[in-house]
Design an enzyme around this catalytic site. Structure first.
Site, PDB file in Angstrom:
ATOM      1  N   ASN A  89       1.776   0.242   7.050  1.00 15.56           N
ATOM      2  CA  ASN A  89       1.765   0.591   5.623  1.00 15.56           C
ATOM      3  C   ASN A  89       3.090   1.191   5.173  1.00 15.56           C
ATOM      4  O   ASN A  89       3.197   1.711   4.065  1.00 15.56           O
ATOM      5  CB  ASN A  89       0.645   1.594   5.323  1.00 15.56           C
ATOM      6  CG  ASN A  89      -0.723   1.012   5.580  1.00 15.56           C
ATOM      7  OD1 ASN A  89      -0.967  -0.151   5.292  1.00 15.56           O
ATOM      8  ND2 ASN A  89      -1.614   1.811   6.144  1.00 15.56           N
ATOM      9  N   HIS A 136     -12.095   3.795  -0.498  1.00 16.97           N
ATOM     10  CA  HIS A 136     -11.738   4.318   0.825  1.00 16.97           C
ATOM     11  C   HIS A 136     -12.736   5.383   1.312  1.00 16.97           C
ATOM     12  O   HIS A 136     -13.301   6.140   0.509  1.00 16.97           O
ATOM     13  CB  HIS A 136     -10.346   4.944   0.717  1.00 16.97           C
ATOM     14  CG  HIS A 136      -9.722   5.311   2.020  1.00 16.97           C
ATOM     15  ND1 HIS A 136      -9.848   6.570   2.572  1.00 16.97           N
ATOM     16  CD2 HIS A 136      -8.965   4.598   2.885  1.00 16.97           C
ATOM     17  CE1 HIS A 136      -9.172   6.611   3.708  1.00 16.97           C
ATOM     18  NE2 HIS A 136      -8.630   5.426   3.919  1.00 16.97           N
ATOM     19  N   GLU A 165      -9.779   3.001  -6.215  1.00 14.82           N
ATOM     20  CA  GLU A 165      -8.399   2.829  -5.764  1.00 14.82           C
ATOM     21  C   GLU A 165      -7.695   1.978  -6.813  1.00 14.82           C
ATOM     22  O   GLU A 165      -8.367   1.270  -7.568  1.00 14.82           O
ATOM     23  CB  GLU A 165      -8.363   2.114  -4.406  1.00 14.82           C
ATOM     24  CG  GLU A 165      -8.991   2.936  -3.307  1.00 14.82           C
ATOM     25  CD  GLU A 165      -9.032   2.227  -1.949  1.00 14.82           C
ATOM     26  OE1 GLU A 165      -8.111   1.461  -1.635  1.00 14.82           O
ATOM     27  OE2 GLU A 165      -9.990   2.452  -1.211  1.00 14.82           O
ATOM     28  N   SER A 202      -7.174  -0.960  -0.355  1.00 10.69           N
ATOM     29  CA  SER A 202      -6.456  -0.913   0.915  1.00 10.69           C
ATOM     30  C   SER A 202      -6.760  -2.074   1.846  1.00 10.69           C
ATOM     31  O   SER A 202      -5.897  -2.505   2.586  1.00 10.69           O
ATOM     32  CB  SER A 202      -6.752   0.406   1.622  1.00 10.69           C
ATOM     33  OG  SER A 202      -8.139   0.539   1.872  1.00 10.69           O
ATOM     34  N   ASP A 212      -7.004   6.494  -6.870  1.00 10.10           N
ATOM     35  CA  ASP A 212      -6.289   6.677  -5.608  1.00 10.10           C
ATOM     36  C   ASP A 212      -5.199   5.616  -5.513  1.00 10.10           C
ATOM     37  O   ASP A 212      -5.494   4.428  -5.387  1.00 10.10           O
ATOM     38  CB  ASP A 212      -7.286   6.568  -4.441  1.00 10.10           C
ATOM     39  CG  ASP A 212      -6.636   6.831  -3.086  1.00 10.10           C
ATOM     40  OD1 ASP A 212      -5.386   6.881  -3.014  1.00 10.10           O
ATOM     41  OD2 ASP A 212      -7.379   6.972  -2.095  1.00 10.10           O
ATOM     42  N   HIS A 236      -1.935   2.859  -1.970  1.00  9.63           N
ATOM     43  CA  HIS A 236      -1.210   1.617  -1.645  1.00  9.63           C
ATOM     44  C   HIS A 236      -0.386   1.090  -2.809  1.00  9.63           C
ATOM     45  O   HIS A 236       0.131  -0.018  -2.744  1.00  9.63           O
ATOM     46  CB  HIS A 236      -2.182   0.558  -1.140  1.00  9.63           C
ATOM     47  CG  HIS A 236      -2.788   0.941   0.167  1.00  9.63           C
ATOM     48  ND1 HIS A 236      -2.180   0.684   1.374  1.00  9.63           N
ATOM     49  CD2 HIS A 236      -3.918   1.627   0.453  1.00  9.63           C
ATOM     50  CE1 HIS A 236      -2.919   1.168   2.353  1.00  9.63           C
ATOM     51  NE2 HIS A 236      -3.986   1.751   1.822  1.00  9.63           N
ATOM     52  N   LYS A 287       2.460   6.316   3.045  1.00 12.89           N
ATOM     53  CA  LYS A 287       2.572   4.852   3.117  1.00 12.89           C
ATOM     54  C   LYS A 287       3.968   4.408   2.686  1.00 12.89           C
ATOM     55  O   LYS A 287       4.890   4.583   3.457  1.00 12.89           O
ATOM     56  CB  LYS A 287       1.405   4.249   2.374  1.00 12.89           C
ATOM     57  CG  LYS A 287       0.180   4.407   3.293  1.00 12.89           C
ATOM     58  CD  LYS A 287      -1.152   4.369   2.717  1.00 12.89           C
ATOM     59  CE  LYS A 287      -2.141   4.659   3.848  1.00 12.89           C
ATOM     60  NZ  LYS A 287      -3.463   5.051   3.373  1.00 12.89           N
TER      61      LYS A 287
HETATM   62  C1  LIG Z   1      -4.549   5.883   3.791  1.00 18.77           C
HETATM   63  C2  LIG Z   1      -5.420   6.152   2.649  1.00 18.77           C
HETATM   64  C3  LIG Z   1      -5.842   7.450   2.367  1.00 18.77           C
HETATM   65  C4  LIG Z   1      -5.613   8.599   3.311  1.00 18.77           C
HETATM   66  O1  LIG Z   1      -4.303   9.026   3.286  1.00 18.77           O
HETATM   67  P1  LIG Z   1      -3.741   9.808   4.564  1.00 18.77           P
HETATM   68  O2  LIG Z   1      -2.566  10.511   4.036  1.00 18.77           O
HETATM   69  O3  LIG Z   1      -3.429   8.776   5.574  1.00 18.77           O
HETATM   70  O4  LIG Z   1      -4.821  10.734   5.017  1.00 18.77           O
HETATM   71  C5  LIG Z   1      -6.561   7.668   1.219  1.00 18.77           C
HETATM   72  N1  LIG Z   1      -6.893   6.652   0.397  1.00 18.77           N
HETATM   73  C6  LIG Z   1      -6.525   5.377   0.661  1.00 18.77           C
HETATM   74  C7  LIG Z   1      -6.910   4.300  -0.281  1.00 18.77           C
HETATM   75  C8  LIG Z   1      -5.799   5.088   1.798  1.00 18.77           C
HETATM   76  O5  LIG Z   1      -5.479   3.843   2.084  1.00 18.77           O
END
Ligand SMILES: *Cc1c(COP(=O)(O)O)cnc(C)c1O
Length: 377
Positions: free
Chosen positions: A46, A132, A173, A177, A202, A205, A236
């Site tokens: 990522n 997620h 999101e 993801s 969220d 990505h 990421k």
């Molecule tokens: C990776 C991810 C998270 C968590 O983030 P981290 O910093 O790795 O704990 C939260 N939401 C989504 C959509 C993710 O892909």
């Protein structure tokens, strides 16, 4: 007795293609990685901009290490707030186009802290089905009624909004993801405004990739000031670690009083916070912009070569069964390519897939290798 039942459950998981293993990796996770002593081309990272090893981030981390040491010593409300945390949060707010932001030790901890802070018993959290795990866990932990709408189904969401009680929080999101597709943000904002609900997006990505300033899908759609809670991670495209939520000054002040994963957890390491800050600054440079451009060129060239399409650098290659997905991943590995099989419970049963991610660090020839290998598998 416990051991026996754990052992038999593990055997059952392995037999149905759901076994998991931590594979030893040497060095760092770049475009080529060494796993189990074997060199592989990495299409599972990522680190979309290839920034996790960027000299500018390394340098910022090193300077912070010398200045602050490795740990921040205590929770931020206890000993005090390090300057680097404050700088990171104002940079994050500017980047996201909001009044304020708050950082957490991970994206996961962000969701677990924020959702239960803003809703509780008598309220309703309404999630997109493909949200997620951290969003689902945060919703459950809140004690609010949890409702789920089929992926992207706005009609269903509207029905839930009509029927639900208390404060309503819609959670989604922006770029999903495991599927790589985009949420209909504009329509979600219109709906939540019509029903007086709140929206939490969220951008894990999308941050670093979408929008003129690469702040994410909210920025790209011009919706930054109409979304109550914009969360994401520095882990990421920003190549660092930690999570954040951005929104109004009042929201952030409120979270400082209410978000338990913020209050009762040691502040993120200053070394990591400095790297996150450097990543945001780097994104705004000519080199940062060029990296994002290169990423999208790579995405387009993979589309052309492979025939797959995606709204993002994430390409789910459908495999169906879990065993089949594992076999396909193994075949790819034999031809020197890492594209990990994603299985239940990360995705629904029978919807196993290879999840291919493109980054700015890939070369055209490597993308060609991947496309050819996928055609054979
Ligand atoms: C990776 C991810 C998270 C968590 O983030 P981290 O910093 O790795 O704990 C939260 N939401 C989504 C959509 C993710 O892909």
């Amino acid at each position: 007795m416990g051991l026996n039942s754990w052992e038999s459950e593990l055997q059952a998981l392995r037999a149905s293609g759901l076994g998991r293993k931590l594979v030893p990796m040497e060095g760092s996770a770049g475009v080529t990685i060494t796993r189990n002593g074997k060199r592989l081309l990495n299409f599972s990272s990522n680190d979309y901009l290839g920034s996790a090893n960027h000299p500018r981030l390394r340098e910022a981390a090193t300077v912070a290490l010398k200045k602050y040491g490795t740990g921040s010593g205590a929770a931020r409300l206890i000993c005090g707030n390090l300057k680097v945390h404050e700088e990171l949060e104002s940079a994050t707010a500017r980047f996201k186009g909001t009044e304020a932001a708050l950082s957490f030790s991970s994206g996961y901890a962000t969701a677990l802290g924020v959702i239960p802070a803003v809703v509780g018993k008598g309220d309703t959290v309404i999630l997109d089905k493909l949200s997620h795990a951290c969003l689902i866990d945060g919703a459950r932990l809140s004690g609010a009624t949890v409702r789920v709408f089929p992926h992207g189904d706005l009609n269903y969401l509207e029905k839930l909004l009509q029927k639900s009680e208390g404060k309503r929080l819609i959670v989604t999101e922006s770029i999903f993801s495991m599927d790589g597709d985009a949420a209909p943000l504009k329509e979600l904002v219109t709906l939540k405004e019509r029903y007086g609900a709140w929206l939490m997006v969220d951008e894990a990505h999308a941050t670093g990739i979408f929008g003129k300033r690469h702040a994410g899908c909210a920025e790209a759609a011009g919706l930054s000031n109409r979304i109550e809670l914009q969360m994401g991670t520095y882990s990421k495209a920003l190549g660092s670690a930690g999570g954040y939520v951005a929104g109004s000054r009042t929201l952030i002040d409120y979270l400082v009083h209410r978000a338990r994963s913020f209050i009762y957890s040691t502040g993120p390491s200053p070394v990591v916070a400095a790297a996150s800050l450097a990543a945001i600054q780097w994104l705004g440079t000519e080199e940062g912009r060029a990296r994002v451009k290169k990423l999208w060129e790579n995405v387009r060239s993979f589309e052309k070569l492979s025939g797959f399409r995606s709204a993002s650098p994430i390409f789910p290659i459908p495999m169906g069964g879990e065993v089949r997905a594992l076999e396909a991943a193994k075949e790819l590995e034999e031809s020197g390519i890492l594209a990990v099989a994603i299985r239940y419970p990360t995705v629904p049963r029978g919807k196993a897939r290879l999840r291919v991610t493109l980054t700015a660090a890939h070369e055209k020839a490597q993308i060609k290798l991947l496309s050819n290998a996928l055609r054979r598998s």
